[in-house]
Design a protein around this motif. Structure first.
Motif, PDB file in Angstrom:
ATOM      1  N   ARG A 446      45.967  27.273  44.537  1.00 57.00           N
ATOM      2  CA  ARG A 446      45.971  28.786  45.017  1.00 57.00           C
ATOM      3  C   ARG A 446      44.671  28.540  45.990  1.00 57.00           C
ATOM      4  O   ARG A 446      44.711  29.297  46.908  1.00 57.00           O
ATOM      5  CB  ARG A 446      46.057  29.778  44.172  1.00 57.00           C
ATOM      6  N   ASP A 449      44.644  26.649  48.983  1.00 52.66           N
ATOM      7  CA  ASP A 449      45.551  27.513  50.099  1.00 52.66           C
ATOM      8  C   ASP A 449      44.796  28.600  50.730  1.00 52.66           C
ATOM      9  O   ASP A 449      44.934  28.747  52.122  1.00 52.66           O
ATOM     10  CB  ASP A 449      46.642  27.821  49.401  1.00 52.66           C
ATOM     11  N   ILE A 497      48.062  35.241  54.074  1.00 51.99           N
ATOM     12  CA  ILE A 497      47.883  34.939  52.606  1.00 51.99           C
ATOM     13  C   ILE A 497      49.057  35.535  51.676  1.00 51.99           C
ATOM     14  O   ILE A 497      49.711  35.001  50.825  1.00 51.99           O
ATOM     15  CB  ILE A 497      46.527  35.322  51.984  1.00 51.99           C
ATOM     16  N   VAL A 501      51.225  32.617  50.014  1.00 49.28           N
ATOM     17  CA  VAL A 501      50.461  32.452  48.615  1.00 49.28           C
ATOM     18  C   VAL A 501      50.811  33.424  47.608  1.00 49.28           C
ATOM     19  O   VAL A 501      51.064  34.400  47.708  1.00 49.28           O
ATOM     20  CB  VAL A 501      48.859  32.502  48.781  1.00 49.28           C
ATOM     21  N   TYR A 503      50.262  34.951  44.027  1.00 51.05           N
ATOM     22  CA  TYR A 503      49.395  35.264  43.127  1.00 51.05           C
ATOM     23  C   TYR A 503      49.403  36.595  42.298  1.00 51.05           C
ATOM     24  O   TYR A 503      50.092  37.423  42.818  1.00 51.05           O
ATOM     25  CB  TYR A 503      47.681  35.527  44.177  1.00 51.05           C
TER      26      TYR A 503
END
Length: 522
Positions: A446, A449, A497, A501, A503
């Protein structure tokens, strides 16, 4: 003597007959007199009736004459009104005819003028088309002259102009965005910081990291053999019944229980501890103790849930939901205990809702139930959001609670202060340092990225993730990017993001533009 009696009896009979005849004559004469009197009265009544009938006929005739006179007067009045109205209508008809004639004349004149104007417009359009044609010819001649003078085609010149306009517009837009962001933050940031500070300072939750294993201490190593049993019968029964892996190795006086399911591990730990205390380790006894411990755990789960909602001042909750709240104690997400997280969210949401003018009790209720679906994910298919919303709908929870369940993972927009408070509290609880943990490889992937997204942008010199991957600092080349463009660049990186991604919580994008001027005094 007899003769006297006979004379007396005869006299009596003769006297009685004479009296009867006399009385009969008198009665006949009285009846005739009464009959005459009745006839006289009848004649009088008949005469009076004739007089009254005559009076009534006279009055009826008079009334008929009056009504006829009144009707004739009304008829004359209505006829006069009718004649008057008829005359007025005739007068208005004449006036309307005159107006119509005038309007017709006006329309005819306007129609003639319109036709005249249309002809003029047609002539003007033809003139305009001619002028446009001449203009295009002149432009074509000018374009040809410019192309010969500049050495560029028309399309190449247009592309350069559009690119220049785009750059100027981008800078202007960035300046406007920066201006209004500053104005919004000036008032909003102070209030938001106050609310969050109040929430976090008034609640301090405990944190305990969850593991995937439990250890059971043994009085001596001889018990390891008894737990394994002859030909492994005991350990096979334990693993099959408890649903955990039992690891027995060379570690002295310790056996390890491994399972991702906290509830199974807790039951397994208690069962083995009671077996060790009881001393009779065999398949039949294992099953008896397992049933006993399972029943005790079910009761303790309900009691735990009841204590929690009582302490929080929550009422009228279905017993099944109360039981699921207690069961959250044996669920974890990213190493964070689900019950601890839900309690933390409930308290924080209550404080935030109270500060924002909402219903703090309803916010706490929505907070404690926002992850209730995690108590069902081991038994049913589907996400914890969908499962939680479904079970809360089934047991009659309010629309605010349902919206909070969907909104805290972005499935819906918050529709109330209480729902928004739960979303903010969930982010605070999940994103604070140390609240959750994840696999090292996933964390490193993560971070890589995030840094790759930042460094792929034009004008970026360096980018590196800090604060456990919850912030990325981007260093810009000051000669290639101005201050206004830096604002847009931060938004572009944050948006990319979000799209690429996965998260927990949120990630802060910190864009830094610095210009250093160095000179030497000699």
């Amino acid at each position: 003597m007899i003769q006297e009696i006979l004379f007396a009896t005869g006299g009596f009979v003769v006297g009685g007959g004479a009296g009867y005849i006399l009385l009969k004559n008198l009665s006949q004469s009285n009846s005739n007199a009464l009959l005459e009197q009745a006839k006289a009265k009848a004649r009088v009544i008949e005469h009076e009736a004739e007089i009254k009938l005559s009076d009534a006929q006279i009055k009826a005739k008079e009334l008929e004459l009056k009504l006829k006179e009144k009707y004739e007067q009304k008829e004359e009045t209505l006829l006069a009104e009718y004649n008057k109205k008829f005359e007025e209508l005739q007068q208005k008809d004449k006036e309307l005819n005159n107006i119509f004639k005038d309007e017709l004349k006006t329309i005819t004149l306007e129609k003639d003028e319109l036709k005249k104007e249309q002809n003029e417009l047609k002539n003007l359009r033809e003139s305009l088309n001619n002028l446009e044609k001449e203009y295009k010819e002149k432009i074509s001649e000018a374009d040809a002259l410019v192309e010969r003078a500049s050495g560029m085609t028309k399309d190449e010149a247009k592309e350069i102009v559009l690119k220049r306009v785009e750059e100027e517009s981008r800078a202007e837009i960035a300046h406007i965005v920066r201006k209004y962001e500053a104005e919004a933050k000036k008032n909003a940031k102070k209030n938001a910081n106050f609310v969050l500070a109040q929430a976090t300072s008034r609640f301090a939750g405990d944190f305990a990291a969850e593991r995937l294993i439990n250890t059971v201490n043994l009085p001596n190593d001889e018990l390891k053999g008894r737990i394994i049993g002859k030909e492994g019968r005991n350990i096979k029964s334990l693993e099959m019944l408890l649903g955990v892996d039992i690891i027995i190795d060379d570690t002295p006086n310790v056996i390890i229980l491994s399972s991702f399911n906290l509830y199974r591990r807790a039951i397994a730990t208690k069962v083995i501890e009671e077996l060790i205390e009881d001393g009779r380790i065999q398949p039949a006894r294992i099953e008896d103790i397992y049933n006993k411990v399972t029943k005790e755990f079910e009761e303790s789960i309900l009691e735990e849930g009841e204590n929690i909602i009582f302490d929080m001042g929550i009422t009228n909750m279905h017993p099944e939901l109360v039981k699921l709240i207690g069961k959250l104690k044996f669920r974890a997400s990213y190493g964070q205990n689900a019950l601890g997280h839900s309690l933390e969210v409930a308290h924080l949401a209550g404080v935030i809702a109270a500060e924002c003018g909402g219903d703090d009790k309803l916010a706490r209720r929505a907070g404690i139930l926002h992850d209730i679906g995690k108590a069902l994910t081991h038994d049913y298919q589907g996400s914890h959001v969908d499962l939680g919303a479904e079970v809360c709908k089934r047991y009659g929870e309010s629309d605010v609670v349902i919206n909070a369940i969907f909104a805290h993972h972005g499935h819906e927009e918050p529709t109330s202060v209480e729902s928004a408070a739960v979303c903010a509290a969930d982010t605070l609880s999940a994103a604070r340092p140390g609240a959750r943990r994840e696999v090292l490889e996933a964390f490193l992937k993560r971070v890589e990225d995030i840094e790759a997204i930042a460094t792929s942008k034009k004008g970026v010199k360096q980018a590196y993730a800090i604060n456990a991957g919850r912030e990325v600092r981007v260093i810009l080349n000051a000669e290639l990017v101005n201050d206004d463009e830096a604002v847009l660049l931060a938004k572009e990186i944050a948006k990319e993001i979000e799209e690429k991604v996965q998260y927990p919580g949120e990630i802060k994008v910190n864009v830094i533009r610095e210009l250093r001027a160095i000179d030497i005094a000699r």
